[in-house]
Scaffold this motif. Structure first.
Motif, PDB file in Angstrom:
ATOM      1  N   THR A  48       0.905  -1.195   0.093  1.00  0.00           N
ATOM      2  CA  THR A  48      -0.077   0.161   0.093  1.00  0.00           C
ATOM      3  C   THR A  48       0.814   1.369  -0.163  1.00  0.00           C
ATOM      4  O   THR A  48       0.463   2.366  -0.430  1.00  0.00           O
ATOM      5  CB  THR A  48      -0.975  -0.050   1.280  1.00  0.00           C
ATOM      6  OG1 THR A  48      -0.125  -0.009   2.558  1.00  0.00           O
ATOM      7  CG2 THR A  48      -1.991  -1.323   1.007  1.00  0.00           C
ATOM      8  N   ASN A  52       0.141   4.296  -2.610  1.00  0.00           N
ATOM      9  CA  ASN A  52       0.050   5.733  -2.053  1.00  0.00           C
ATOM     10  C   ASN A  52       0.862   6.634  -2.648  1.00  0.00           C
ATOM     11  O   ASN A  52       0.296   7.724  -3.053  1.00  0.00           O
ATOM     12  CB  ASN A  52      -0.049   5.580  -0.670  1.00  0.00           C
ATOM     13  CG  ASN A  52      -0.991   4.778   0.064  1.00  0.00           C
ATOM     14  OD1 ASN A  52      -2.207   4.649  -0.651  1.00  0.00           O
ATOM     15  ND2 ASN A  52      -0.959   4.414   1.452  1.00  0.00           N
ATOM     16  N   CYS A 119      -3.181  -5.850  -3.853  1.00  0.00           N
ATOM     17  CA  CYS A 119      -2.252  -4.626  -3.592  1.00  0.00           C
ATOM     18  C   CYS A 119      -0.887  -4.556  -4.453  1.00  0.00           C
ATOM     19  O   CYS A 119      -0.404  -3.650  -5.007  1.00  0.00           O
ATOM     20  CB  CYS A 119      -1.767  -4.162  -2.244  1.00  0.00           C
ATOM     21  SG  CYS A 119      -3.164  -3.733  -1.263  1.00  0.00           S
ATOM     22  N   ILE A 188     -10.459  -5.098  -2.584  1.00  0.00           N
ATOM     23  CA  ILE A 188      -9.580  -4.624  -3.462  1.00  0.00           C
ATOM     24  C   ILE A 188      -9.204  -5.411  -4.747  1.00  0.00           C
ATOM     25  O   ILE A 188      -8.729  -4.675  -5.644  1.00  0.00           O
ATOM     26  CB  ILE A 188      -8.304  -4.914  -2.369  1.00  0.00           C
ATOM     27  CG1 ILE A 188      -8.264  -4.040  -1.306  1.00  0.00           C
ATOM     28  CG2 ILE A 188      -6.965  -4.819  -3.191  1.00  0.00           C
ATOM     29  CD1 ILE A 188      -7.049  -4.243  -0.266  1.00  0.00           C
ATOM     30  N   ASN A 344      -2.949   3.402   6.240  1.00  0.00           N
ATOM     31  CA  ASN A 344      -2.662   3.462   4.681  1.00  0.00           C
ATOM     32  C   ASN A 344      -4.024   3.346   3.740  1.00  0.00           C
ATOM     33  O   ASN A 344      -3.991   3.740   2.773  1.00  0.00           O
ATOM     34  CB  ASN A 344      -1.539   2.451   4.625  1.00  0.00           C
ATOM     35  CG  ASN A 344      -0.232   3.047   4.668  1.00  0.00           C
ATOM     36  OD1 ASN A 344      -0.008   4.330   4.542  1.00  0.00           O
ATOM     37  ND2 ASN A 344       0.647   2.064   4.866  1.00  0.00           N
ATOM     38  N   ALA A 345      -5.112   2.766   4.405  1.00  0.00           N
ATOM     39  CA  ALA A 345      -6.194   2.552   3.444  1.00  0.00           C
ATOM     40  C   ALA A 345      -6.953   3.786   3.196  1.00  0.00           C
ATOM     41  O   ALA A 345      -7.680   3.812   2.384  1.00  0.00           O
ATOM     42  CB  ALA A 345      -7.225   1.538   4.477  1.00  0.00           C
TER      43      ALA A 345
END
Length: 420
Positions: A48, A52, A119, A188, A344-345
């Motif tokens: 992640t 990001n 991810c 996801i 982080n989500a």
């Protein structure tokens, strides 16, 4: 079961000495080397960080309000994404090379880690967007990096579909969701295929000198992908929303996971808009000019229809964002909110909606959407820096990434203690 097989498989410690013995039973030592701890516990959640940094690199590059140095910030996010992806991929592969079936069994037996495997291809997709966007438009890059991005896209499209099928087949075979709460991360894989679509649109629209002959197959497959992402995302969101209605908010430590609901809506809306622009504004359908669909005449209403559907998805995405903010604020007022890696989500799902806002700003020549886009970019970069500060602090304290105390051994010893 995964932990027990690991202990039976490995009865010696890293230095080759006999493992510790307690009550006549062999088990690995409770304390591990730093390298073993890093590799053995490394999970797909760490990708992640690549997602990001990659999406922030894309947003800062396409921000409607540019200032000197913003493109440099975008390049920094791109390099950060690239370095982390290479390092994390090596560590993740090492985990399976060193621990083999035990590592695989741990991943597929975890209802959280299993969908988080999506991810990995999403992280690769952020590089697939940024490589042609930044490098092909540089004076030293040009067409070579356009072709590189094009090849990367086809690889990532196949990779995302394989992971999606593998995740849901494994869920059906191994997990029963009747008596347990299904984690929000199950969305996801749907986000990954929508990400394939928006990445394909970026590659064929914003790369240097992409011919219609190359672009049209990507656009067609991307429309299929975004359809899969929308429908699968809506089905999973319906099930998960029912869980919220029947069981309430997720546990306090998982509050940030509600932001994941935004992902399928924001990413699909952004994909549709950019695909419509690729067909019409960038002239890919007109340049291809075959049949009745792949023509300039069909591209115009297609672009309008894509924007209309994107607006509908945007409304739902905004509602999910407001609900996500609400649960975070509610937990904060109750003093139940504390930082954890799950924060982080927040960034990537919200960034998909911001990407959609930036496209709407162009489609409508809207100052409101331009201001919202710029403000949200500032907020997301701030959240990224907060997450980075907490993460580095936890790593330095030995509470994250390199945890010398093996939780598997600790759990086994606790179970042995209870049996006495």
């Amino acid at each position: 079961m995964a932990q027990e097989s690991l202990y039976n498989h490995n009865s010696r410690n890293a230095s080759g000495n006999n493992a510790d013995t307690e009550n006549g039973e062999n088990h690995p030592p409770l304390r591990r080397s730093a390298f073993r701890a890093l590799v053995q516990d490394f999970g797909p959640l760490w990708f992640t960080w690549c997602m990001n940094s990659g999406v922030l690199g894309l947003l800062t590059h396409q921000c409607p309000y540019q200032f000197p140095g913003l493109r440099i910030i975008s390049n920094i996010f791109y390099v950060f994404d690239l370095v982390l992806f290479v390092v994390f991929s090596i560590i993740f592969l090492l985990r399976f090379a060193m621990f083999r079936f035990d590592a695989y069994h741990e991943v597929v037996s975890s209802q959280s880690d299993l969908p988080l495997c999506g991810c990995w291809p999403i992280a690769f997709l952020t590089l697939t967007s940024l490589t042609p966007l930044i490098c092909s438009n540089a004076y030293w890059g040009r067409h070579a990096f356009t072709i590189l991005g094009y090849v990367m896209w086809w690889i990532s499209a196949a990779w995302s579909l394989i992971v999606l099928l593998w995740v849901f087949i494994t869920y059906i075979r191994r997990h029963e969701a009747r008596d347990v709460r299904l984690p929000t991360m199950v969305i996801i894989p749907a986000v990954s295929v929508s990400t394939v679509a928006v990445t394909g649109a970026v590659v064929v629209s914003l790369s240097y000198d992409v011919s219609p002959r190359l672009a049209v197959p990507v656009i067609i497959v991307s429309f299929m992908m975004v359809g899969l992402g929308i429908l699968l995302g809506l089905m999973l969101s319906t099930y998960l929303f029912h869980q919220l209605l029947s069981q309430g908010w997720p546990p306090a430590a998982q509050s940030a996971s509600v932001f994941i609901f935004v992902g399928p809506m924001g990413q699909s809306a952004a994909a549709l808009q950019q695909l419509g622009s690729a067909a019409r504004t960038y002239g890919k359908f007109g340049g291809y000019n075959k049949g009745t669909f792949l023509t300039a005449e069909a591209a115009a209403p297609l672009d309008v229809a894509c924007t209309l559907i994107a607006l509908m998805l945007t409304g739902l995405g905004i509602i999910w964002t407001l609900l996500s903010v609400w649960v975070m604020v509610e937990r904060a007022f109750k003093k139940e909110l504390s930082w954890n890696p799950g924060w982080n989500a927040i960034i990537f799902p919200t960034a998909t909606l911001v990407t959609n806002f930036s496209f709407l700003a162009i489609a409508m020549d809207s100052p409101a959407f331009r201001v919202i886009t710029a403000a949200m970019i500032v907020i997301l970069v701030t959240v990224f820096l907060v997450n980075l500060a907490f993460t580095l602090t936890w790593v330095a304290q030995g509470k994250l990434l390199v945890v010398r105390e093996d939780p598997r051994v600790k759990k086994m010893l606790e179970e042995q203690q209870k049996e006495r």
